[in-house]
Design an enzyme around this catalytic site. Structure first.
Site, PDB file in Angstrom:
ATOM      1  N   ASN A  40     -29.706   9.504  26.454  1.00 42.33           N
ATOM      2  CA  ASN A  40     -28.864   8.286  26.602  1.00 42.33           C
ATOM      3  C   ASN A  40     -29.122   7.508  27.725  1.00 42.33           C
ATOM      4  O   ASN A  40     -29.447   8.093  28.879  1.00 42.33           O
ATOM      5  CB  ASN A  40     -27.472   8.624  26.281  1.00 42.33           C
ATOM      6  CG  ASN A  40     -26.552   7.573  26.146  1.00 42.33           C
ATOM      7  OD1 ASN A  40     -26.982   6.395  25.818  1.00 42.33           O
ATOM      8  ND2 ASN A  40     -25.077   7.584  26.292  1.00 42.33           N
ATOM      9  N   THR A  41     -29.010   6.103  27.857  1.00 43.14           N
ATOM     10  CA  THR A  41     -29.187   5.337  28.970  1.00 43.14           C
ATOM     11  C   THR A  41     -27.656   4.651  29.306  1.00 43.14           C
ATOM     12  O   THR A  41     -27.134   4.140  28.201  1.00 43.14           O
ATOM     13  CB  THR A  41     -30.175   4.455  28.720  1.00 43.14           C
ATOM     14  OG1 THR A  41     -30.170   3.329  29.697  1.00 43.14           O
ATOM     15  CG2 THR A  41     -30.095   3.687  27.527  1.00 43.14           C
ATOM     16  N   HIS A  42     -27.258   4.752  30.610  1.00 47.21           N
ATOM     17  CA  HIS A  42     -26.028   4.308  30.796  1.00 47.21           C
ATOM     18  C   HIS A  42     -26.237   3.318  32.039  1.00 47.21           C
ATOM     19  O   HIS A  42     -26.979   3.460  32.925  1.00 47.21           O
ATOM     20  CB  HIS A  42     -25.136   5.474  31.304  1.00 47.21           C
ATOM     21  CG  HIS A  42     -23.804   4.910  31.539  1.00 47.21           C
ATOM     22  ND1 HIS A  42     -22.777   4.272  30.623  1.00 47.21           N
ATOM     23  CD2 HIS A  42     -23.057   5.326  32.800  1.00 47.21           C
ATOM     24  CE1 HIS A  42     -21.939   4.088  31.546  1.00 47.21           C
ATOM     25  NE2 HIS A  42     -21.789   4.488  32.655  1.00 47.21           N
ATOM     26  N   ASP A  68     -24.653  15.477  26.745  1.00 45.95           N
ATOM     27  CA  ASP A  68     -23.936  17.013  26.440  1.00 45.95           C
ATOM     28  C   ASP A  68     -22.750  16.408  25.651  1.00 45.95           C
ATOM     29  O   ASP A  68     -22.616  15.320  25.564  1.00 45.95           O
ATOM     30  CB  ASP A  68     -24.062  17.655  27.657  1.00 45.95           C
ATOM     31  CG  ASP A  68     -23.063  17.005  28.837  1.00 45.95           C
ATOM     32  OD1 ASP A  68     -22.440  15.768  28.623  1.00 45.95           O
ATOM     33  OD2 ASP A  68     -22.953  17.492  29.883  1.00 45.95           O
ATOM     34  N   ALA A  69     -21.727  17.342  25.830  1.00 47.89           N
ATOM     35  CA  ALA A  69     -20.552  17.109  25.124  1.00 47.89           C
ATOM     36  C   ALA A  69     -19.682  16.084  25.733  1.00 47.89           C
ATOM     37  O   ALA A  69     -18.780  15.692  25.005  1.00 47.89           O
ATOM     38  CB  ALA A  69     -19.644  18.511  24.918  1.00 47.89           C
ATOM     39  N   ASP A 108     -21.171  10.590  29.303  1.00 44.29           N
ATOM     40  CA  ASP A 108     -22.128  10.070  30.315  1.00 44.29           C
ATOM     41  C   ASP A 108     -22.184  11.031  31.545  1.00 44.29           C
ATOM     42  O   ASP A 108     -22.310  10.647  32.794  1.00 44.29           O
ATOM     43  CB  ASP A 108     -21.670   8.741  30.730  1.00 44.29           C
ATOM     44  CG  ASP A 108     -21.562   7.783  30.014  1.00 44.29           C
ATOM     45  OD1 ASP A 108     -22.537   7.751  29.006  1.00 44.29           O
ATOM     46  OD2 ASP A 108     -20.956   6.625  29.844  1.00 44.29           O
TER      47      ASP A 108
HETATM   48  C1  GAR Z   1     -27.377  -1.005  27.777  1.00 40.05           C
HETATM   49  O1  GAR Z   1     -26.829  -1.527  29.120  1.00 40.05           O
HETATM   50  C2  GAR Z   1     -26.889   0.324  27.850  1.00 40.05           C
HETATM   51  O2  GAR Z   1     -27.037   1.072  28.727  1.00 40.05           O
HETATM   52  C3  GAR Z   1     -25.231   0.334  27.592  1.00 40.05           C
HETATM   53  O3  GAR Z   1     -25.445  -0.643  26.511  1.00 40.05           O
HETATM   54  C4  GAR Z   1     -26.400  -1.705  26.711  1.00 40.05           C
HETATM   55  C5  GAR Z   1     -27.070  -1.912  25.298  1.00 40.05           C
HETATM   56  O4  GAR Z   1     -28.182  -2.906  25.521  1.00 40.05           O
HETATM   57  N1  GAR Z   1     -24.862   1.445  27.057  1.00 40.05           N
HETATM   58  C6  GAR Z   1     -23.725   1.763  27.224  1.00 40.05           C
HETATM   59  O5  GAR Z   1     -22.795   1.183  28.019  1.00 40.05           O
HETATM   60  C7  GAR Z   1     -23.002   3.148  26.805  1.00 40.05           C
HETATM   61  N2  GAR Z   1     -22.015   3.719  27.733  1.00 40.05           N
HETATM   62  P1  GAR Z   1     -28.976  -3.171  24.324  1.00 40.05           P
HETATM   63  O6  GAR Z   1     -28.399  -3.289  23.084  1.00 40.05           O
HETATM   64  O7  GAR Z   1     -29.868  -4.550  24.562  1.00 40.05           O
HETATM   65  O8  GAR Z   1     -30.196  -2.050  24.393  1.00 40.05           O
END
Ligand code: GAR
Length: 205
Positions: free
Chosen positions: A108-110, A142-143, A146
């Site tokens: 996941n990317t945060h 993980d569970a 973030d």
């Molecule tokens: C991204 O910045 C991602 O990290 C975030 O939503 C955006 C999606 O952008 N995710 C979160 O905040 C999850 N906690 P995208 O739809 O343009 O890829």
């Protein structure tokens, strides 16, 4: 050459991270191929991007299921059908079940430097806290929210006149580059997760 790694990408919104992966996968040397894009809602640009790229899509909306467990099982079943080597949650705003995470290695990317500012509002919370540097984190899900083992992080400065949108947009530029670089490395070289330590590269003997 080895077969490209099979990626399933999950999205909930604009899908710019997905687009960065689609563009990277166009080069056979990248080592990965997106076999499906899934979403928890219809009518989003993320799905349109997948359709334009000719990638199969699926939608599983929580409200279409009687229970959350029903949705958990449905998303697991549909992802399984695509036999992914790696699942990438790219702006996917739902938590995945323990069963899902046991079956599929999921990244996941945060948009914050974990463990700071977890949750749905990383850029807003960083701005409100007054930090001078924030960034993006790629981690193994993980569970928790973030909380998983960290694969990579990239710092992004907070400018004095930033609002939430300008900060998030600057973070997303760095986030996309990090995602593309690290997913490619993992696809080509593999990944090992031991406790909280993540190593990219062939398994050591
Ligand atoms: C991204 O910045 C991602 O990290 C975030 O939503 C955006 C999606 O952008 N995710 C979160 O905040 C999850 N906690 P995208 O739809 O343009 O890829």
């Amino acid at each position: 050459m080895n077969q490209p790694a099979r990626l399933v990408v999950l999205v909930s919104g604009a899908g710019t991270n997905l687009q960065a992966l689609v563009d990277a996968c166009a080069d056979p040397a990248y080592g990965a191929r997106i076999v499906a894009v899934g979403a928890d809602r219809d009518g989003i640009e993320g799905l349109a991007r997948a359709e334009r790229a000719g990638i199969p899509t699926f939608v599983r909306q929580v409200s279409d299921f009687e229970t959350r467990e029903g949705w958990d099982a449905a998303i697991t079943t549909v992802v399984e059908r695509f036999e992914p080597d790696l699942v990438v949650s790219a702006g996917f705003m739902k938590l995945l079940s323990g069963d899902f995470l046991e079956r599929f290695l999921t990244l996941n990317t945060h948009p914050a430097l974990c463990p700071a500012f977890p949750g749905m509002h990383g850029p807003r919370d960083a701005l409100e806290h007054g930090v001078k540097v924030t960034g993006a984190t790629l981690f193994v899900v993980d569970a928790g929210v973030d909380t998983g083992p960290i694969v990579a992080q990239v710092p992004v400065p907070v400018e004095e006149d930033d609002d939430v949108d300008s900060l998030h947009e600057r973070i997303k530029i760095a986030e996309r580059a990090m995602l593309v670089e690290q997913v490619g490395r993992i696809a080509r070289d593999g990944i090992t997760v031991e406790g909280r330590r993540v190593r990219i590269g062939p398994a050591s003997r």
